[in-house]
Design a protein around this motif. Structure first.
Motif, short mmCIF file in Angstrom:
data_model
loop_
_atom_site.label_atom_id
_atom_site.label_comp_id
_atom_site.label_asym_id
_atom_site.label_seq_id
_atom_site.Cartn_x
_atom_site.Cartn_y
_atom_site.Cartn_z
N UNK A 127 1.21 49.77 42.23
CA UNK A 127 -0.12 49.37 41.75
C UNK A 127 -0.10 49.03 40.26
N UNK A 128 0.95 49.44 39.56
CA UNK A 128 1.02 49.21 38.12
C UNK A 128 1.97 48.05 37.79
N UNK A 129 2.45 47.36 38.83
CA UNK A 129 3.39 46.25 38.62
C UNK A 129 2.60 44.96 38.42
N UNK A 130 3.26 44.01 37.72
CA UNK A 130 2.59 42.74 37.42
C UNK A 130 3.03 41.66 38.38
N UNK A 131 2.30 40.54 38.37
CA UNK A 131 2.70 39.36 39.16
C UNK A 131 2.21 39.44 40.58
N UNK A 132 2.24 38.28 41.26
CA UNK A 132 1.73 38.23 42.63
C UNK A 132 2.51 39.15 43.56
N UNK A 133 3.80 39.27 43.29
CA UNK A 133 4.64 40.07 44.20
C UNK A 133 4.67 41.54 43.83
N UNK A 134 4.10 41.88 42.71
CA UNK A 134 4.08 43.28 42.25
C UNK A 134 5.47 43.93 42.37
N UNK A 135 6.46 43.23 41.85
CA UNK A 135 7.84 43.75 41.95
C UNK A 135 8.01 45.01 41.10
N UNK A 190 25.95 46.26 43.16
CA UNK A 190 25.15 46.23 44.39
C UNK A 190 23.75 46.78 44.15
N UNK A 191 22.81 46.30 44.94
CA UNK A 191 21.47 46.89 44.99
C UNK A 191 20.57 46.53 43.83
N UNK A 192 19.40 47.14 43.87
CA UNK A 192 18.35 46.87 42.89
C UNK A 192 18.02 48.16 42.15
N UNK A 193 17.45 47.95 40.95
CA UNK A 193 17.15 49.09 40.09
C UNK A 193 15.65 49.10 39.79
N UNK A 194 15.06 50.28 39.76
CA UNK A 194 13.62 50.38 39.43
C UNK A 194 13.39 50.02 37.96
N UNK A 195 12.40 49.14 37.76
CA UNK A 195 12.12 48.63 36.42
C UNK A 195 11.30 49.63 35.59
N UNK A 196 11.45 49.50 34.27
CA UNK A 196 10.73 50.41 33.37
C UNK A 196 9.22 50.25 33.43
#
Ligand code: SAM
Length: 243
Positions: free
Chosen positions: A42-50, A60-66
């Protein structure tokens, strides 16, 4: 005042499902704890709220953004005057056990951050005074089950949550007169089941003998299964005769 527990997660429904059953639910109903869930998406920006992105340097893989996590943490922290004890669930944390559960149960407010994907941008660690906790040497898909394990172990220690008979003081790992022991064997009806009988002493009604038997069993079980729990000299042997 009830212990306040905030849980930051991408899967609040999963967390809510567990908190709505059994002891965690009873603890809330008895007013010992209140749960507050927040989805940091809910605190992410953009249409996709990534909330995640590829790691710098590859891999490999993805990392949680600050950003979404910083925003969520600041927002949720401000929802109560009490500053929370911050718990980051990670396999790289200190190992959770009953002593840590007792430590956390004495706090006024706890805030858990549940990771996902390949974990956290390191600056999430750097920006806050985390108590990093691991529930064991294995890797879960996310921090929710880890947070729920910790929450469950903590709330059952809060005053008034368990009734006297089920008291947390007589369970495994509780520090008693004989040290930190695993629990003794328990039996209920019937007296005989498929050729296996309840030990006679438990049917004797002699409380002193029953207590002695239980301590002896607990010591033996601990020695066999978890000798690391016993003090270097071994457990104090239960005294013979009157207890
Ligand atoms: N790549 C990470 C590593 O090797 O440490 C593991 C990430 S794991 C797939 C995703 C999330 O699950 C972690 O960020 C953490 O929040 C949680 N998690 C997994 N195993 C855990 C454990 N043993 N104790 C506590 N949290 C755990």
């Amino acid at each position: 005042m009830p212990l306040r527990i905030d849980i930051l997660t991408l899967f609040p429904a999963m967390v809510q499902a567990v908190l709505s059953e059994s002891i965690p639910r009873i603890a809330a109903e008895k007013g010992a704890v209140e749960y507050h869930l927040a989805n940091f998406r809910d605190f992410a920006e953009g249409v996709h709220q990534s909330v995640d992105d590829r790691p710098y340097g590859g891999g490999a893989g993805m990392v949680l953004m600050c950003r979404p996590i910083y925003m969520a943490l600041r927002d949720v922290t401000a929802r109560d005057q009490r500053s929370p004890h911050l718990v980051l669930l990670t396999p790289a944390g200190r190992r959770f056990n009953q002593d840590v559960a007792r430590e956390l149960a004495a706090k006024e407010r706890l805030l858990f951050l549940c990771g996902r994907y390949e974990g956290f941008d390191e600056r999430i660690r750097q920006g806050f005074a985390w108590d990093e906790i691991s529930i064991g040497d294995y890797v879960l898909s996310g921090g929710e089950l880890a947070a729920l394990s910790v929450v469950d172990a903590v709330v059952r220690l809060l005053p008034g949550v368990l009734n006297k008979e089920a008291s947390a003081e007589i369970e495994s790992f509780a520090l008693g007169r004989h040290g930190r022991l695993l629990e003794y064997p328990q039996y209920t009806r019937p007296v005989e089941f498929e050729g296996m009988r309840v030990p006679d002493v438990l049917l004797s009604g002699h409380h002193g003998e029953i207590e002695k038997w239980r301590v002896a069993q607990a010591v033996q079980r601990t020695r066999e299964r978890r000798p690391d729990l016993l003090p270097p000299g071994g457990a104090e042997r239960p005294k013979e005769g009157k207890d």
